[in-house]
Motif scaffolding. Sequence first.
Motif, PDB file in Angstrom:
ATOM      1  N   ILE A  43       1.013  -1.151  -0.053  1.00 26.83           N
ATOM      2  CA  ILE A  43      -0.185   0.188  -0.351  1.00 26.83           C
ATOM      3  C   ILE A  43       0.595   1.335  -0.051  1.00 26.83           C
ATOM      4  O   ILE A  43       1.556   1.399   0.940  1.00 26.83           O
ATOM      5  CB  ILE A  43      -1.123  -0.019   1.263  1.00 26.83           C
ATOM      6  CG1 ILE A  43      -1.648  -1.157   1.152  1.00 26.83           C
ATOM      7  CG2 ILE A  43      -1.581   1.332   1.204  1.00 26.83           C
ATOM      8  CD1 ILE A  43      -2.616  -1.464  -0.081  1.00 26.83           C
ATOM      9  N   ALA A  44       0.866   2.103  -1.046  1.00 27.13           N
ATOM     10  CA  ALA A  44       1.613   3.243  -1.065  1.00 27.13           C
ATOM     11  C   ALA A  44       0.922   4.400  -0.442  1.00 27.13           C
ATOM     12  O   ALA A  44      -0.017   4.886  -0.974  1.00 27.13           O
ATOM     13  CB  ALA A  44       1.766   3.694  -2.668  1.00 27.13           C
ATOM     14  N   LYS A  45       1.209   4.603   0.790  1.00 31.00           N
ATOM     15  CA  LYS A  45       0.495   5.503   1.840  1.00 31.00           C
ATOM     16  C   LYS A  45       1.213   6.982   1.392  1.00 31.00           C
ATOM     17  O   LYS A  45       2.519   7.183   1.302  1.00 31.00           O
ATOM     18  CB  LYS A  45       0.374   5.183   3.162  1.00 31.00           C
ATOM     19  CG  LYS A  45       1.932   5.260   3.712  1.00 31.00           C
ATOM     20  CD  LYS A  45       1.802   4.892   5.150  1.00 31.00           C
ATOM     21  CE  LYS A  45       3.128   4.575   6.120  1.00 31.00           C
ATOM     22  NZ  LYS A  45       3.241   4.264   7.264  1.00 31.00           N
ATOM     23  N   THR A  46       0.371   7.809   1.396  1.00 30.34           N
ATOM     24  CA  THR A  46       0.769   9.240   1.238  1.00 30.34           C
ATOM     25  C   THR A  46       0.818  10.006   2.499  1.00 30.34           C
ATOM     26  O   THR A  46      -0.240  10.160   3.093  1.00 30.34           O
ATOM     27  CB  THR A  46      -0.211  10.080   0.166  1.00 30.34           C
ATOM     28  OG1 THR A  46      -0.187   9.177  -1.260  1.00 30.34           O
ATOM     29  CG2 THR A  46       0.219  11.435  -0.143  1.00 30.34           C
ATOM     30  N   LEU A  47       2.052  10.471   2.953  1.00 37.69           N
ATOM     31  CA  LEU A  47       2.068  11.467   4.134  1.00 37.69           C
ATOM     32  C   LEU A  47       2.072  12.892   3.659  1.00 37.69           C
ATOM     33  O   LEU A  47       2.841  13.251   2.566  1.00 37.69           O
ATOM     34  CB  LEU A  47       3.145  10.948   5.057  1.00 37.69           C
ATOM     35  CG  LEU A  47       3.176   9.456   5.277  1.00 37.69           C
ATOM     36  CD1 LEU A  47       4.666   9.086   5.865  1.00 37.69           C
ATOM     37  CD2 LEU A  47       2.344   8.980   6.225  1.00 37.69           C
ATOM     38  N   SER A  48       1.410  13.773   4.443  1.00 38.90           N
ATOM     39  CA  SER A  48       1.405  15.172   4.025  1.00 38.90           C
ATOM     40  C   SER A  48       2.047  16.067   5.207  1.00 38.90           C
ATOM     41  O   SER A  48       1.752  15.890   6.328  1.00 38.90           O
ATOM     42  CB  SER A  48      -0.057  15.697   3.904  1.00 38.90           C
ATOM     43  OG  SER A  48      -0.830  15.359   4.983  1.00 38.90           O
ATOM     44  N   PHE A  49       2.828  16.923   4.648  1.00 36.55           N
ATOM     45  CA  PHE A  49       3.642  17.721   5.624  1.00 36.55           C
ATOM     46  C   PHE A  49       3.554  19.129   5.142  1.00 36.55           C
ATOM     47  O   PHE A  49       3.283  19.473   4.001  1.00 36.55           O
ATOM     48  CB  PHE A  49       5.156  17.299   5.484  1.00 36.55           C
ATOM     49  CG  PHE A  49       5.363  15.936   6.026  1.00 36.55           C
ATOM     50  CD1 PHE A  49       5.593  15.628   7.372  1.00 36.55           C
ATOM     51  CD2 PHE A  49       5.339  14.881   4.990  1.00 36.55           C
ATOM     52  CE1 PHE A  49       5.774  14.269   7.932  1.00 36.55           C
ATOM     53  CE2 PHE A  49       5.580  13.676   5.621  1.00 36.55           C
ATOM     54  CZ  PHE A  49       5.636  13.440   7.005  1.00 36.55           C
ATOM     55  N   TYR A  50       3.819  20.228   6.049  1.00 38.81           N
ATOM     56  CA  TYR A  50       3.785  21.420   5.734  1.00 38.81           C
ATOM     57  C   TYR A  50       5.431  21.788   5.115  1.00 38.81           C
ATOM     58  O   TYR A  50       6.286  21.367   5.263  1.00 38.81           O
ATOM     59  CB  TYR A  50       3.784  22.269   6.912  1.00 38.81           C
ATOM     60  CG  TYR A  50       2.397  22.390   7.472  1.00 38.81           C
ATOM     61  CD1 TYR A  50       1.391  23.183   7.115  1.00 38.81           C
ATOM     62  CD2 TYR A  50       2.210  21.735   8.533  1.00 38.81           C
ATOM     63  CE1 TYR A  50       0.169  23.171   7.688  1.00 38.81           C
ATOM     64  CE2 TYR A  50       1.070  21.741   9.085  1.00 38.81           C
ATOM     65  CZ  TYR A  50      -0.061  22.621   8.699  1.00 38.81           C
ATOM     66  OH  TYR A  50      -1.325  22.617   9.331  1.00 38.81           O
ATOM     67  N   THR A  51       5.388  22.647   4.090  1.00 41.36           N
ATOM     68  CA  THR A  51       6.460  23.232   3.712  1.00 41.36           C
ATOM     69  C   THR A  51       6.985  24.394   5.017  1.00 41.36           C
ATOM     70  O   THR A  51       6.444  24.461   5.807  1.00 41.36           O
ATOM     71  CB  THR A  51       6.230  24.280   2.330  1.00 41.36           C
ATOM     72  OG1 THR A  51       5.448  25.274   2.845  1.00 41.36           O
ATOM     73  CG2 THR A  51       5.775  23.560   1.209  1.00 41.36           C
ATOM     74  N   LYS A  52       8.198  24.820   4.618  1.00 42.41           N
ATOM     75  CA  LYS A  52       8.815  25.516   5.497  1.00 42.41           C
ATOM     76  C   LYS A  52       7.914  26.828   6.012  1.00 42.41           C
ATOM     77  O   LYS A  52       7.939  27.320   6.948  1.00 42.41           O
ATOM     78  CB  LYS A  52      10.355  26.189   4.765  1.00 42.41           C
ATOM     79  CG  LYS A  52      11.621  25.339   5.236  1.00 42.41           C
ATOM     80  CD  LYS A  52      12.757  26.152   4.860  1.00 42.41           C
ATOM     81  CE  LYS A  52      13.969  25.001   4.814  1.00 42.41           C
ATOM     82  NZ  LYS A  52      15.088  25.602   4.547  1.00 42.41           N
ATOM     83  N   GLU A  53       7.313  27.449   4.758  1.00 39.94           N
ATOM     84  CA  GLU A  53       6.557  28.342   4.880  1.00 39.94           C
ATOM     85  C   GLU A  53       5.095  28.575   5.567  1.00 39.94           C
ATOM     86  O   GLU A  53       4.428  29.053   5.684  1.00 39.94           O
ATOM     87  CB  GLU A  53       6.380  29.220   3.519  1.00 39.94           C
ATOM     88  CG  GLU A  53       7.747  29.749   2.879  1.00 39.94           C
ATOM     89  CD  GLU A  53       8.635  28.544   2.175  1.00 39.94           C
ATOM     90  OE1 GLU A  53       8.103  27.618   1.939  1.00 39.94           O
ATOM     91  OE2 GLU A  53       9.852  28.670   2.176  1.00 39.94           O
TER      92      GLU A  53
END
Length: 158
Positions: A43-53
């Motif tokens: 399963i290709a899970k997609t993790l989401s993060f903030y950019t520096k800004e």
Amino acid sequence: MSVDIVREYFKNNNIDKEILEFPVSSATVELAAQAVGVEPARIAKTLSFYTKEKDAAILIVTAGDMKIDNPKFKHFFGMKAKMLSADDVEAMTGHAIGGVCPFGNPEHTSVYLDESLRRFDTVFPAAGSGNSAVELTCDELSEYSRAKEWIDVCKSIE
């Protein structure tokens, strides 16, 4: 529904892949593996993060048996890994929690693929909803997601 966003994205980009929709939830790695009938690692899970800004999302698609390795993430991105808050996920990725995927995202979203996926012939990322997936080769995933690059920022969950 964001699965419709993915359908439209596939149509507009001449991607002829069947989106699998399940009568059960596939919103977690374990549920998706059961719905698809494969080992959780595929399963290709997609993790989401903030950019520096903190004004856009960084999506990292990784194998289901992996998690972010904080020192590797910081070395690659030059910042500490900070996952999107539940309130920001849909606004910044175009998809609700459980259906976040690397297709049909807002223009400012950056997609990266973790090397952990390359050990499989095909993988199953979500397709925009908590009960969908699509089977892709790693080359297809890279092309269809318009990934910036393959990176090594994860480690085994064990």
